[in-house]
Design an enzyme around this catalytic site. Structure first.
Site, mmCIF file in Angstrom:
data_model
loop_
_atom_site.group_PDB
_atom_site.id
_atom_site.type_symbol
_atom_site.label_atom_id
_atom_site.label_comp_id
_atom_site.label_asym_id
_atom_site.label_seq_id
_atom_site.Cartn_x
_atom_site.Cartn_y
_atom_site.Cartn_z
ATOM 1 N N SER A 13 -8.030 -6.304 -42.991
ATOM 2 C CA SER A 13 -9.471 -6.058 -43.077
ATOM 3 C C SER A 13 -10.106 -6.138 -41.698
ATOM 4 C CB SER A 13 -10.120 -7.097 -43.996
ATOM 5 O OG SER A 13 -11.521 -7.112 -43.867
ATOM 6 N N GLU A 49 -12.676 -7.548 -41.102
ATOM 7 C CA GLU A 49 -13.275 -8.875 -40.985
ATOM 8 C C GLU A 49 -12.462 -9.793 -40.072
ATOM 9 O OE1 GLU A 49 -16.153 -10.140 -42.121
ATOM 10 O OE2 GLU A 49 -16.782 -8.275 -43.078
ATOM 11 N N TYR A 60 -12.241 -15.930 -45.856
ATOM 12 C CA TYR A 60 -11.568 -14.677 -46.222
ATOM 13 C C TYR A 60 -10.943 -14.028 -44.996
ATOM 14 C CZ TYR A 60 -11.107 -9.698 -47.306
ATOM 15 O OH TYR A 60 -10.629 -8.428 -47.438
#
Length: 336
Positions: free
Chosen positions: A133, A135, A157
């Site tokens: 991801s 992120e 996460y």
């Protein structure tokens, strides 16, 4: 005939990837968690459609399992004997990860290692794809992020995804596994869950027009993301496992827009002023917000011959049309 195993097959990406693989003639096996709600809405059409081989045998199968149960993963993979494994399963909501960090880490981080270990136990030549991801990059001073950008995760996460990313590389280098990371930037579609901001907006517009909702509560409107179309991104996922050598790829559009931009574009399509309907709820802010993410997918363009086709405006329209249709409305009736 190739066999593929997908964790998270009932998610947005899993459903689109399953469709793609079935179209390409694969036998597809998907893993879902058993819960009190049979959450298979995105793949009901695949379950109900009779995908068969030339000899009449089935080509689409659903199995119960869990990324926190390594023994069941090993049994499943040994029994199925897939050629390709796509790990798409996760607790994927960033804000929720602050509320349940241990569970997020168990599923997202250690779940990846359990699959890698299962592949090692079987000792086969399975090709493995890990859904990473954007992120993992966190807050950056760089305008664009690529495969060389340092990781700076800013949420539980993101930290779990960074762990998975590095473990995939470690297993690839240490054990000569065909293991790839796809660092996908935000990718949306009509199948996006309603808890994610883009779908939350388009669903709210449809409900406002139906008179079923008055206010849309949102958090940070200034957060900028690189938003692409999920159906196009899963094609890049598949391409990564068709290469001669395993590698890691950023998948992105190279453009970023704020939540405010998404509001402007979506509400304007139906002639509404979003400022009359949107209220800020401080509870929806993330404890540690990443202000901007934008991907450089040059490597994917050059090595995978992949590039996005759906523009930001087309994506917004696609999602809004779908949600209006769910309410029995037609976008054309609201356009000037």
């Amino acid at each position: 005939m190739k066999k593929a195993f997908l964790s998270g097959i009932n998610g947005q990406d899993g459903s689109y990837l399953a469709e793609l693989l079935l179209e390409k003639g694969y036998e597809v096996h998907g893993m879902i968690r058993k819960s009190s709600v049979f959450n298979t809405q995105r793949i009901e059409h695949l379950i109900n459609y009779d995908y068969k081989k030339n000899d009449g045998a089935k080509r689409f199968f659903i199995h119960y399992g869990d990324l926190i149960d390594g023994a069941s993963l090993t049994r499943l993979l040994r029994r199925i004997a897939p050629d390709e494994v796509y790990n798409l399963g996760a607790q994927s909501h960033v804000k929720v990860s602050f509320d349940i960090p241990l569970y997020t880490g168990d599923v997202v981080a250690l779940g990846t290692v359990r699959i890698l270990d299962a592949i090692m136990d079987i000792g086969s030549k399975i090709k493995f794809y890990q859904a990473s991801s954007s992120e993992i990059f966190g807050e950056q001073s760089f305008s664009y992020q690529n495969e060389q950008t340092p990781l700076a995760p800013a949420s539980p996460y993101a930290c779990a995804k960074a762990f998975s990313y590095w473990m995939t590389i470690i297993y690839r280098k240490s054990y000569n596994l065909f293991a790839c990371n796809g660092i996908l930037f935000n990718h949306e579609s009509p199948r996006r869950h309603e808890t994610f901001v883009t779908r939350k907006i388009t669903r709210a517009i449809a409900r406002i027009l139906k008179g079923e909702q008055d206010i849309l509560y949102l958090g940070n409107l200034d957060a900028k993301r690189d938003w692409g179309y999920a159906k196009e991104y899963v094609y890049a996922i598949w391409l990564a496992l068709q290469q001669d050598q395993p590698d890691d790829y950023v998948i992105a559009t190279g453009e970023n827009y704020s939540v405010r931009d998404f509001l402007d574009e979506s509400f304007s399509l139906v002639g509404l002023d979003w400022k009359k309907y949107v209220q800020i709820d401080p509870r929806l802010y993330r404890p540690n917000e990443v202000s901007s993410l934008c991907g450089d997918a040059k490597k994917a363009r050059e090595k995978l011959n992949w590039k996005p086709k759906c523009s930001f405006r087309q994506l917004v329209r696609l999602m809004l049309e779908s949600d209006l249709n769910l309410e029995g409305l037609n976008l054309k009736d609201f356009e000037n």
